[in-house]
Scaffold this active site. Sequence first.
Site, PDB file in Angstrom:
ATOM      1  N   ASP A 412       0.864  -1.173   0.000  1.00  0.00           N
ATOM      2  CA  ASP A 412       0.000   0.000   0.000  1.00  0.00           C
ATOM      3  C   ASP A 412       0.906   1.229   0.000  1.00  0.00           C
ATOM      4  OD1 ASP A 412      -1.737   2.083   0.551  1.00  0.00           O
ATOM      5  OD2 ASP A 412      -2.954   0.917   1.956  1.00  0.00           O
ATOM      6  N   HIS A 413       0.837   2.006  -1.078  1.00  0.00           N
ATOM      7  CA  HIS A 413       1.736   3.147  -1.216  1.00  0.00           C
ATOM      8  C   HIS A 413       1.409   4.254  -0.209  1.00  0.00           C
ATOM      9  CE1 HIS A 413       5.119   4.593  -3.357  1.00  0.00           C
ATOM     10  NE2 HIS A 413       4.843   3.996  -4.504  1.00  0.00           N
ATOM     11  N   ARG A 414       0.305   4.134   0.508  1.00  0.00           N
ATOM     12  CA  ARG A 414      -0.026   5.137   1.517  1.00  0.00           C
ATOM     13  C   ARG A 414       0.794   4.947   2.791  1.00  0.00           C
ATOM     14  NH1 ARG A 414      -6.376   4.107   1.865  1.00  0.00           N
ATOM     15  NH2 ARG A 414      -5.490   1.991   1.931  1.00  0.00           N
TER      16      ARG A 414
END
Length: 442
Positions: A412-414
């Site tokens: 998850d790039h968050r």
Amino acid sequence: MTTATREEQLFRLPDLGEGLTDAEIVEWKVAVGDTVTIDQIVVEVETAKAAVEVPVPYAGTVLRLHAEAGTALGVGEPLITVGAAAPVGAAAPAKVAAPVAEPAAAERYREEEQAGSGNVLIGYGTGHAPAPRRRRRRAATTAATAPAPVAEGQAPRVISPLVRRLARDHGIDLAALAPTGPAGVVLRRDVEEAVARKAPAPAEPAPAAVPDGPVRIPLRGVRKAVADKLSRSRTEIPDATTWVDVDATGLLQAKKALEAAEPGRRVGLLALFARICVAGLRRFPELNAAVDAERREILRFDEVHLGFAAQTDRGLVVPVVRDAHRLTTVRLAAELARLTELARTGNLPPDRLTGGTFTLNNYGVFGVDGSTPIINHPEAALLGVGRIVDKPWVVDGELTVRKVTQLSFSFDHRVCDGGTAGGFLRFVADCVERPAILLADL
């Protein structure tokens, strides 16, 4: 003479686990009129996670089943009503004279018709109690249980919705049938015999025609849960995937050494990858996390609850190894084997299908090299392992044949940037190539 009050206890569909709001009734284990004891299994239901056998917390006589098989109920909706058992020494209730069937008998024939429908699903049990044997009602040959004659002009009684639907679908007039059930009850076999008599003689097979439309298969049970979770993952998570080819020769040698140290003990490759993932998450805790989108917060967990993908006859499920960071490699191997067996036999408890913080997927068992795995929502990362095959590899400047696999890492790039994800994947790859690196974390 003592007079007893008939008390009724209503049992509602209980909360069956995290996030489960409803369940579909698969099969009733009891009928109206049966006597039940506390904690007796009375019904099997299917949730989005698994099939569960539900015990009743009351003892007494079954007065009412509030829904039929195939009905979906929400948590808290009425499920079964149990009345107090008749006091010892009380006079037995008078039976209703024929040809009217007693309610208990009617319910039992309803159960028999449903059991013969072929729609009974063998699902997961809760694991906390053995599943009771399914009821088998055999038609007795005595005159006492023989079908009661139907008086002239009396309309046949139909109890099972299945029988009504079967007759309607085949254009059978129920009023014209000779029922074989007690007190003039039309059974499924009565309708099937009428359908067989009505069917025309078989004709010469016609050429195969182009189908008018596709076969429609409803999404339900485990398949529905997988579809919902993966759709939500794709919708909510801005994921990215990175991968690397690694020399797994050293890992295979470590596996053989562990098993040779204690004959009879089996340590699978999945357990070794699990141990490596746990060590990697200790170094990169940003990945042992989830995102609370509503509050715009990242939830970082101290405990590692490791999920792993397991293929079963009912579809793909992800059992969860609780507190994997507290287990040795040997204990990890034993727990993975135990949960896999429970999943394949349909006895995995629902609480072992939720609460994971990271997932490991060994899709190499299907003979594929690589994949772009979808993150198991609401987790933040997933490691995929491809098959291990012989490939040419350069070792110390010399070309040789080594055992090579491909690792795919979706994140998850968050919760992190590519540097963190790449660092985790590189650490895993180094441990696969040189398992002794793990000794630094012990």
